[in-house]
Design a protein around this motif. Structure first.
Motif, PDB file in Angstrom:
ATOM      1  N   TYR A  31     -21.082  30.153  -7.554  1.00 33.27           N
ATOM      2  CA  TYR A  31     -22.381  30.161  -6.881  1.00 33.27           C
ATOM      3  C   TYR A  31     -22.897  28.737  -6.688  1.00 33.27           C
ATOM      4  O   TYR A  31     -23.319  28.354  -5.586  1.00 33.27           O
ATOM      5  CB  TYR A  31     -23.397  30.978  -7.681  1.00 33.27           C
ATOM      6  CG  TYR A  31     -24.824  30.723  -7.243  1.00 33.27           C
ATOM      7  CD1 TYR A  31     -25.323  31.302  -6.070  1.00 33.27           C
ATOM      8  CD2 TYR A  31     -25.647  29.878  -7.981  1.00 33.27           C
ATOM      9  CE1 TYR A  31     -26.619  31.045  -5.649  1.00 33.27           C
ATOM     10  CE2 TYR A  31     -26.945  29.621  -7.567  1.00 33.27           C
ATOM     11  CZ  TYR A  31     -27.428  30.202  -6.399  1.00 33.27           C
ATOM     12  OH  TYR A  31     -28.713  29.926  -5.982  1.00 33.27           O
ATOM     13  N   PHE A  32     -22.866  27.951  -7.752  1.00 36.75           N
ATOM     14  CA  PHE A  32     -23.344  26.575  -7.644  1.00 36.75           C
ATOM     15  C   PHE A  32     -22.493  25.771  -6.659  1.00 36.75           C
ATOM     16  O   PHE A  32     -23.004  24.924  -5.924  1.00 36.75           O
ATOM     17  CB  PHE A  32     -23.355  25.903  -9.022  1.00 36.75           C
ATOM     18  CG  PHE A  32     -24.509  26.331  -9.884  1.00 36.75           C
ATOM     19  CD1 PHE A  32     -25.808  26.024  -9.520  1.00 36.75           C
ATOM     20  CD2 PHE A  32     -24.292  27.057 -11.040  1.00 36.75           C
ATOM     21  CE1 PHE A  32     -26.880  26.425 -10.308  1.00 36.75           C
ATOM     22  CE2 PHE A  32     -25.356  27.464 -11.828  1.00 36.75           C
ATOM     23  CZ  PHE A  32     -26.653  27.146 -11.466  1.00 36.75           C
ATOM     24  N   ASP A  33     -21.196  26.048  -6.630  1.00 35.61           N
ATOM     25  CA  ASP A  33     -20.325  25.365  -5.682  1.00 35.61           C
ATOM     26  C   ASP A  33     -20.705  25.736  -4.247  1.00 35.61           C
ATOM     27  O   ASP A  33     -20.677  24.901  -3.348  1.00 35.61           O
ATOM     28  CB  ASP A  33     -18.859  25.737  -5.959  1.00 35.61           C
ATOM     29  CG  ASP A  33     -17.896  24.931  -5.103  1.00 35.61           C
ATOM     30  OD1 ASP A  33     -17.834  23.708  -5.296  1.00 35.61           O
ATOM     31  OD2 ASP A  33     -17.217  25.522  -4.246  1.00 35.61           O
ATOM     32  N   SER A  34     -21.075  27.009  -4.031  1.00 36.42           N
ATOM     33  CA  SER A  34     -21.405  27.483  -2.682  1.00 36.42           C
ATOM     34  C   SER A  34     -22.688  26.863  -2.141  1.00 36.42           C
ATOM     35  O   SER A  34     -22.873  26.775  -0.921  1.00 36.42           O
ATOM     36  CB  SER A  34     -21.543  29.019  -2.680  1.00 36.42           C
ATOM     37  OG  SER A  34     -22.697  29.427  -3.398  1.00 36.42           O
ATOM     38  N   ILE A  35     -23.599  26.432  -3.034  1.00 36.52           N
ATOM     39  CA  ILE A  35     -24.850  25.819  -2.577  1.00 36.52           C
ATOM     40  C   ILE A  35     -24.773  24.292  -2.610  1.00 36.52           C
ATOM     41  O   ILE A  35     -25.788  23.604  -2.458  1.00 36.52           O
ATOM     42  CB  ILE A  35     -26.057  26.302  -3.416  1.00 36.52           C
ATOM     43  CG1 ILE A  35     -25.906  25.885  -4.888  1.00 36.52           C
ATOM     44  CG2 ILE A  35     -26.231  27.806  -3.291  1.00 36.52           C
ATOM     45  CD1 ILE A  35     -27.154  26.186  -5.720  1.00 36.52           C
ATOM     46  N   GLY A  36     -23.546  23.774  -2.828  1.00 31.37           N
ATOM     47  CA  GLY A  36     -23.335  22.328  -2.742  1.00 31.37           C
ATOM     48  C   GLY A  36     -23.418  21.567  -4.041  1.00 31.37           C
ATOM     49  O   GLY A  36     -23.235  20.341  -4.056  1.00 31.37           O
ATOM     50  N   ASP A  37     -23.698  22.258  -5.152  1.00 34.60           N
ATOM     51  CA  ASP A  37     -23.784  21.570  -6.447  1.00 34.60           C
ATOM     52  C   ASP A  37     -22.403  21.595  -7.103  1.00 34.60           C
ATOM     53  O   ASP A  37     -22.164  22.284  -8.105  1.00 34.60           O
ATOM     54  CB  ASP A  37     -24.820  22.243  -7.346  1.00 34.60           C
ATOM     55  CG  ASP A  37     -25.241  21.354  -8.503  1.00 34.60           C
ATOM     56  OD1 ASP A  37     -24.477  20.427  -8.822  1.00 34.60           O
ATOM     57  OD2 ASP A  37     -26.320  21.587  -9.081  1.00 34.60           O
ATOM     58  N   ARG A  38     -21.486  20.833  -6.517  1.00 39.81           N
ATOM     59  CA  ARG A  38     -20.096  20.831  -6.984  1.00 39.81           C
ATOM     60  C   ARG A  38     -19.974  20.265  -8.400  1.00 39.81           C
ATOM     61  O   ARG A  38     -19.155  20.715  -9.193  1.00 39.81           O
ATOM     62  CB  ARG A  38     -19.231  20.019  -6.020  1.00 39.81           C
ATOM     63  CG  ARG A  38     -17.744  20.029  -6.344  1.00 39.81           C
ATOM     64  CD  ARG A  38     -16.964  19.216  -5.344  1.00 39.81           C
ATOM     65  NE  ARG A  38     -15.555  19.134  -5.709  1.00 39.81           N
ATOM     66  CZ  ARG A  38     -14.669  18.397  -5.045  1.00 39.81           C
ATOM     67  NH1 ARG A  38     -15.050  17.699  -3.996  1.00 39.81           N
ATOM     68  NH2 ARG A  38     -13.426  18.359  -5.441  1.00 39.81           N
ATOM     69  N   GLN A  39     -20.818  19.281  -8.712  1.00 43.05           N
ATOM     70  CA  GLN A  39     -20.740  18.649 -10.030  1.00 43.05           C
ATOM     71  C   GLN A  39     -21.034  19.650 -11.148  1.00 43.05           C
ATOM     72  O   GLN A  39     -20.312  19.715 -12.150  1.00 43.05           O
ATOM     73  CB  GLN A  39     -21.715  17.476 -10.100  1.00 43.05           C
ATOM     74  CG  GLN A  39     -21.606  16.669 -11.397  1.00 43.05           C
ATOM     75  CD  GLN A  39     -22.503  15.442 -11.370  1.00 43.05           C
ATOM     76  OE1 GLN A  39     -23.265  15.245 -10.440  1.00 43.05           O
ATOM     77  NE2 GLN A  39     -22.426  14.622 -12.406  1.00 43.05           N
ATOM     78  N   LEU A  40     -22.088  20.439 -10.967  1.00 34.27           N
ATOM     79  CA  LEU A  40     -22.432  21.442 -11.974  1.00 34.27           C
ATOM     80  C   LEU A  40     -21.364  22.526 -12.037  1.00 34.27           C
ATOM     81  O   LEU A  40     -21.003  23.002 -13.124  1.00 34.27           O
ATOM     82  CB  LEU A  40     -23.798  22.072 -11.662  1.00 34.27           C
ATOM     83  CG  LEU A  40     -24.293  23.139 -12.641  1.00 34.27           C
ATOM     84  CD1 LEU A  40     -24.322  22.603 -14.063  1.00 34.27           C
ATOM     85  CD2 LEU A  40     -25.674  23.646 -12.221  1.00 34.27           C
ATOM     86  N   SER A  41     -20.840  22.913 -10.861  1.00 34.07           N
ATOM     87  CA  SER A  41     -19.785  23.922 -10.816  1.00 34.07           C
ATOM     88  C   SER A  41     -18.568  23.474 -11.618  1.00 34.07           C
ATOM     89  O   SER A  41     -18.022  24.228 -12.433  1.00 34.07           O
ATOM     90  CB  SER A  41     -19.392  24.199  -9.367  1.00 34.07           C
ATOM     91  OG  SER A  41     -18.267  25.052  -9.314  1.00 34.07           O
ATOM     92  N   GLU A  42     -18.142  22.232 -11.387  1.00 32.11           N
ATOM     93  CA  GLU A  42     -16.966  21.716 -12.095  1.00 32.11           C
ATOM     94  C   GLU A  42     -17.248  21.556 -13.586  1.00 32.11           C
ATOM     95  O   GLU A  42     -16.354  21.741 -14.414  1.00 32.11           O
ATOM     96  CB  GLU A  42     -16.532  20.387 -11.480  1.00 32.11           C
ATOM     97  CG  GLU A  42     -15.975  20.543 -10.067  1.00 32.11           C
ATOM     98  CD  GLU A  42     -15.510  19.231  -9.483  1.00 32.11           C
ATOM     99  OE1 GLU A  42     -15.799  18.168 -10.087  1.00 32.11           O
ATOM    100  OE2 GLU A  42     -14.855  19.257  -8.424  1.00 32.11           O
ATOM    101  N   TYR A  43     -18.492  21.225 -13.947  1.00 28.01           N
ATOM    102  CA  TYR A  43     -18.862  21.097 -15.359  1.00 28.01           C
ATOM    103  C   TYR A  43     -18.725  22.443 -16.074  1.00 28.01           C
ATOM    104  O   TYR A  43     -18.188  22.526 -17.183  1.00 28.01           O
ATOM    105  CB  TYR A  43     -20.290  20.579 -15.472  1.00 28.01           C
ATOM    106  CG  TYR A  43     -20.805  20.481 -16.893  1.00 28.01           C
ATOM    107  CD1 TYR A  43     -20.305  19.524 -17.771  1.00 28.01           C
ATOM    108  CD2 TYR A  43     -21.772  21.365 -17.353  1.00 28.01           C
ATOM    109  CE1 TYR A  43     -20.768  19.439 -19.080  1.00 28.01           C
ATOM    110  CE2 TYR A  43     -22.241  21.288 -18.657  1.00 28.01           C
ATOM    111  CZ  TYR A  43     -21.740  20.324 -19.516  1.00 28.01           C
ATOM    112  OH  TYR A  43     -22.188  20.249 -20.802  1.00 28.01           O
ATOM    113  N   ILE A  44     -19.201  23.521 -15.423  1.00 30.83           N
ATOM    114  CA  ILE A  44     -19.085  24.858 -16.009  1.00 30.83           C
ATOM    115  C   ILE A  44     -17.621  25.242 -16.170  1.00 30.83           C
ATOM    116  O   ILE A  44     -17.202  25.756 -17.217  1.00 30.83           O
ATOM    117  CB  ILE A  44     -19.825  25.895 -15.141  1.00 30.83           C
ATOM    118  CG1 ILE A  44     -21.330  25.623 -15.152  1.00 30.83           C
ATOM    119  CG2 ILE A  44     -19.544  27.320 -15.644  1.00 30.83           C
ATOM    120  CD1 ILE A  44     -22.124  26.481 -14.179  1.00 30.83           C
ATOM    121  N   MET A  45     -16.810  24.979 -15.116  1.00 26.62           N
ATOM    122  CA  MET A  45     -15.389  25.310 -15.180  1.00 26.62           C
ATOM    123  C   MET A  45     -14.692  24.528 -16.300  1.00 26.62           C
ATOM    124  O   MET A  45     -13.819  25.048 -16.994  1.00 26.62           O
ATOM    125  CB  MET A  45     -14.712  25.028 -13.844  1.00 26.62           C
ATOM    126  CG  MET A  45     -15.167  25.932 -12.701  1.00 26.62           C
ATOM    127  SD  MET A  45     -14.808  27.680 -12.982  1.00 26.62           S
ATOM    128  CE  MET A  45     -13.017  27.672 -12.838  1.00 26.62           C
TER     129      MET A  45
END
Length: 337
Positions: A31-45
């Motif tokens: 979800y965060f990746d889809s709204i452009g927050d790639r940094q947070l997305s990668e942090y969660i992963m």
């Protein structure tokens, strides 16, 4: 992200439902990746991956042909966004449990195929076993076939099948094109056996994940390629991707060298001048060698060595040529000492 996602995380944590908890966390990351927050997305992963240093550490399973691969404390993997998305897609596909479990990673040497397979296994909380081709391939006529049958039998009888990824690293070692091979009969028998055993594996055991890698995709038997549910192309690095990878390794390695001054601006300028940047495996080695071989008495010697490795002989270029390449007077002083 909805409130329900947070409630689900709490619920699955309380229930100790690790698989559902992980899937919900991946959903949030997407979800965060889809709204452009790639940094947070990668942090969660990354948190998900690191939390899986988990109970899967070793197994008592022993085999002449299957060797367990260590997947704890893996180095950060810097893949292009498109390939990263494909890796997430693989994890999602396996978690859906719809029979999509065989994947072929193809690309140039050093493009990150093997390391990506390790990270996928870690993300899925599975043991990783590598097929040992050195023991599998036998010079005796017909013995390789028997070994292939044996290794697939071992794979099929793994008691913890839903916790296993099998890696055929450089599968082209045993499965080149039957039509174009110089030794059609023997290669044909070996490849046909692999095809048959892959089909039997699909019928008997849908829990095991198969990942194969190859540097010679165009030489693989087309029937073999069709056995895989998805083919992931690792030849998708842009120059910007490679410069980002190089900057990561440079910052990682330079910490170990005293007396060397870090000049990231000049480092990146040299990279941008290269006609063709090598892929991460070779690029990593060039950076490490440039630093390790540098003269301890000159703080910028590694930049000269980097230039020589990527562009050409610096000693054969005068100041005017370097100036035309875009270097400032101060940068030329650093390169020329």
């Amino acid at each position: 992200m909805k409130k329900q996602n947070v409630l689900n995380l709490i619920k699955y944590h309380v229930e100790r439902n690790e698989k559902s908890f992980r899937n919900e966390a991946i959903s949030i990351a997407r979800y965060f990746d889809s709204i452009g927050d790639r940094q947070l997305s990668e942090y969660i992963m990354r948190l998900i991956a690191e939390s899986n240093v988990y109970s899967l550490q070793t197994t008592d399973f022993e085999s002449d042909f299957l060797k367990q691969v260590e997947i704890r404390n893996l180095e950060s993997l810097h893949l292009p966004h498109e390939i990263t998305e494909d890796m997430r897609g693989i994890v999602n596909a396996v978690n859906y449990n719809v029979g999509i479990n065989k994947f072929l990673f193809e690309g140039l040497p050093g493009s990150g195929k093997t390391e990506a397979a390790k990270n996928v296994a870690r993300l899925m909380n599975r043991f990783l076993f590598r097929v040992d081709f050195e023991n599998l391939i036998d010079s005796k006529l017909g013995q390789t076939n028997k070994n292939i049958i044996k290794v697939f039998k071992e794979i099929n009888t793994l008691s913890n099948a839903n916790k296993v990824v099998i890696l055929f690293d450089e599968i082209d070692a045993i499965a080149l094109d039957r039509i174009n091979s110089n030794d059609i009969r023997e290669m044909g028998r070996v490849t046909s056996t692999i095809l048959r055993e892959l089909d039997r594996l699909t019928d008997l055991n849908k829990e095991i994940v198969i990942i194969a890698t190859t540097n010679l995709y165009s030489n693989l038997d087309k029937a073999l390629v069709r056995r895989f549910d998805a083919v992931i192309n690792f030849n998708r690095y842009s120059d910007e991707d490679l410069i980002e990878v190089a900057e990561y390794y440079f910052s990682l390695f330079i910490k170990n060298f005293k007396g060397i001054t870090k000049d990231i601006k000049l480092f990146k300028k040299i990279l941008k001048l290269a006609k063709k940047l090598p892929y991460p495996g070779e690029l990593k080695n060039i950076i490490k060698i440039s630093l390790a071989f540098s003269d301890a008495g000159y703080e910028y010697d590694y930049l000269k060595r980097l230039y020589n490795n990527l562009i050409g002989n610096l000693d054969q270029k005068d100041i005017n040529k370097l100036y035309k390449e875009g270097f400032t007077v101060r940068e030329i002083e650093k390169l020329k000492n």
